[in-house]
Design a protein around this motif. Structure first.
Motif, PDB file in Angstrom:
ATOM      1  N   GLN A 216       0.811  -1.192  -0.292  1.00  0.00           N
ATOM      2  CA  GLN A 216      -0.624   0.126   0.112  1.00  0.00           C
ATOM      3  C   GLN A 216       0.221   1.486  -0.040  1.00  0.00           C
ATOM      4  OE1 GLN A 216      -2.899   0.243  -0.559  1.00  0.00           O
ATOM      5  NE2 GLN A 216      -3.631  -2.088   0.103  1.00  0.00           N
ATOM      6  N   GLU A 316      -6.807   0.134   3.879  1.00  0.00           N
ATOM      7  CA  GLU A 316      -6.618  -0.653   2.723  1.00  0.00           C
ATOM      8  C   GLU A 316      -7.988  -0.833   2.615  1.00  0.00           C
ATOM      9  OE1 GLU A 316      -7.152  -3.646  -0.046  1.00  0.00           O
ATOM     10  OE2 GLU A 316      -5.575  -3.608   1.609  1.00  0.00           O
ATOM     11  N   SER A 317      -9.060  -0.176   2.802  1.00  0.00           N
ATOM     12  CA  SER A 317     -10.439   0.586   2.929  1.00  0.00           C
ATOM     13  C   SER A 317     -10.034   1.938   1.436  1.00  0.00           C
ATOM     14  CB  SER A 317     -11.511   1.115   4.101  1.00  0.00           C
ATOM     15  OG  SER A 317     -12.089  -0.225   4.334  1.00  0.00           O
ATOM     16  N   ASN A 320      -8.355   1.267  -1.711  1.00  0.00           N
ATOM     17  CA  ASN A 320      -9.399   0.942  -2.772  1.00  0.00           C
ATOM     18  C   ASN A 320     -10.211   2.120  -3.060  1.00  0.00           C
ATOM     19  OD1 ASN A 320      -8.846  -1.960  -2.042  1.00  0.00           O
ATOM     20  ND2 ASN A 320      -9.744  -2.584  -0.709  1.00  0.00           N
ATOM     21  N   HIS A 324      -9.771   2.632  -7.039  1.00  0.00           N
ATOM     22  CA  HIS A 324     -10.938   1.953  -7.821  1.00  0.00           C
ATOM     23  C   HIS A 324     -12.238   2.726  -7.415  1.00  0.00           C
ATOM     24  CE1 HIS A 324      -8.137  -1.953  -7.760  1.00  0.00           C
ATOM     25  NE2 HIS A 324      -8.098  -1.587  -6.480  1.00  0.00           N
ATOM     26  N   SER A 357     -15.420 -10.089  -7.086  1.00  0.00           N
ATOM     27  CA  SER A 357     -14.036  -9.222  -6.037  1.00  0.00           C
ATOM     28  C   SER A 357     -13.044 -10.655  -5.634  1.00  0.00           C
ATOM     29  CB  SER A 357     -14.591  -8.786  -4.708  1.00  0.00           C
ATOM     30  OG  SER A 357     -13.502  -8.689  -4.298  1.00  0.00           O
ATOM     31  N   GLY A 359      -9.994 -10.175  -5.146  1.00  0.00           N
ATOM     32  CA  GLY A 359      -9.008  -9.082  -4.773  1.00  0.00           C
ATOM     33  C   GLY A 359      -8.030  -9.775  -3.259  1.00  0.00           C
TER      34      GLY A 359
END
Length: 398
Positions: A216, A316-317, A320, A324, A357, A359
């Motif tokens: 990340q 992580e959120s 994303n 995306h 998904s 991922g």
């Protein structure tokens, strides 16, 4: 494996010490004592000789711990030879010794090195018993029907029973050895399976940590570097801010890398309030992306592992969202009630089909929360944004 186990062979008979003690006690009581009592009324010479023979035989009894019966022991073999001679001498002094011979038969089978030795020595003892009785009272029909027949019958029955017991015990020992080998093999296979499982779990943990931290961070550096290049001419002030963010992200990645390779003692997450940690992360996100973020962060007390899990879910959120979602607004809510802490992250992006998904990030978040007794719910649909909802018990231990 112990030294005794290494010395044993599959067919060995292990004679327990308690069996030897009980046999010695029974043989002394029912074997030696009756002849000693019976000779008390005999002539002084016979009495003295008989008592001397009994004393010799009792003194010669080998005192030792249990051992495999097939293991050579010269002292024990010599004792059995002496016992055979004592039986012959006793039968001569008492004019008969079939009973004493019968009581003494277990000695040959318990102490002999092998079944053939037991058969030979007990046979020699039977012959000496018959010979001693013959010398003591002569040959007669009564003698034939009594002492000889009884001695021969005892020898035959003892030999048959001894061979059967030896065979039975030998098979039992072989089966026991087989089960021991199978157990040892199963233990080795189980140990290998545990090692492989531990290695797999460790690989998964490292992969998750790399994804949630280093990957990340590098993705952020790439995005910031692209934005910095675009703003290098048109907006020098913005370019300087983004360079600062790149430097800070690189330093954080370096700290996380040191944690992963074991040169740093703990996670890079500083102890303290999770609300403070999350707010710093959100401020960095706003600085890097320019998106609008609304946050309602309760001031809750949590242990280190729970704080790290909530931070990784947030990172992580947000990653994303940046990569995306194409969102303009992000909402973050941290609450606690009934022993459970809840983290909700929403965005107004274009959403996605959760079932499609594939991922690593969402699976990694679910595993991380499951390890602490929590769970993760992701709700999204095309055009309606995304909602990430994490729940964790507040009593998780470090």
């Amino acid at each position: 494996m112990t030294e005794r186990q290494r010395q044993r062979q599959p067919g060995d008979r292990l004679v327990p010490e308690r069996v030897l003690r009980w046999n010695a006690a029974g043989w002394t009581l029912f074997g030696l004592l009756p002849p000693a009592v019976a000779v008390l009324d005999a002539s002084p010479a016979r009495r003295h000789w008989m008592l001397a023979v009994v004393a010799l035989c009792h003194t010669a009894v080998p005192h030792r711990r249990s051992r495999p019966a097939g293991q050579p022991c010269p002292a024990t073999h010599a004792y059995l030879v002496v016992l055979a001679l004592v039986l012959g001498a006793t039968s001569w002094l008492l004019n008969g010794g079939a009973t004493f011979y019968t009581v003494s038969l277990p000695q040959f089978w318990l102490l002999a090195r092998a079944p053939r030795d037991a058969v030979a020595l007990s046979g020699a003892a039977a012959a000496l018993t018959v010979l001693g009785s013959t010398l003591g009272q002569g040959w007669s029909p009564q003698f034939l029907t009594g002492n000889v027949v009884f001695t021969a019958a005892a020898y035959g029955a003892g030999t048959g029973l001894g061979l059967w017991v030896h065979r039975f015990v030998g098979r039992s020992n072989e089966r026991q050895q087989q089960l021991t080998n199978e157990l040892s093999t199963a233990q080795e296979e189980l140990m290998v399976a545990y090692q492989e499982r531990g290695a797999a779990e460790e690989r998964e943990r490292i992969a998750r940590e790399i994804h949630d931290t280093l990957a990340q961070g590098f993705a952020s550096i790439v995005v910031l570097a692209e934005a910095t290049r675009a703003a290098a001419v048109s907006d020098p002030g913005r370019c300087a801010e983004q360079l600062t963010s790149i430097e800070q992200t690189a330093r954080e990645n370096l700290a996380e890398a040191r944690v992963l390779v074991g040169s740093a003692p703990e996670s890079g997450v500083a102890p303290g309030s999770p609300a403070t940690t999350l707010r710093r992360t959100l401020d960095r996100f706003v600085q890097d992306t320019g998106l609008t973020v609304t946050a309602e962060l309760a001031d809750v007390e949590l242990d280190q592992r729970t704080r790290v899990a909530l931070l990784r879910c947030t990172q992580e959120s947000l990653a994303n969202v940046r990569k995306h979602a194409d969102a303009s607004t992000v909402g973050v809510v941290l609450t606690e009630h009934a022993g459970v802490v809840e983290l909700e992250i929403t965005d107004d992006g274009h959403g996605f089909v959760v079932e499609e998904s594939r991922g690593f990030g969402l699976d990694g978040m679910r595993r991380r929360l499951a390890e602490l007794g929590g769970d993760l719910a992701v709700t999204s649909s095309l055009g309606d944004g995304t909602r990430v909802f994490a729940r964790l018990p507040t009593h998780s231990q470090d």
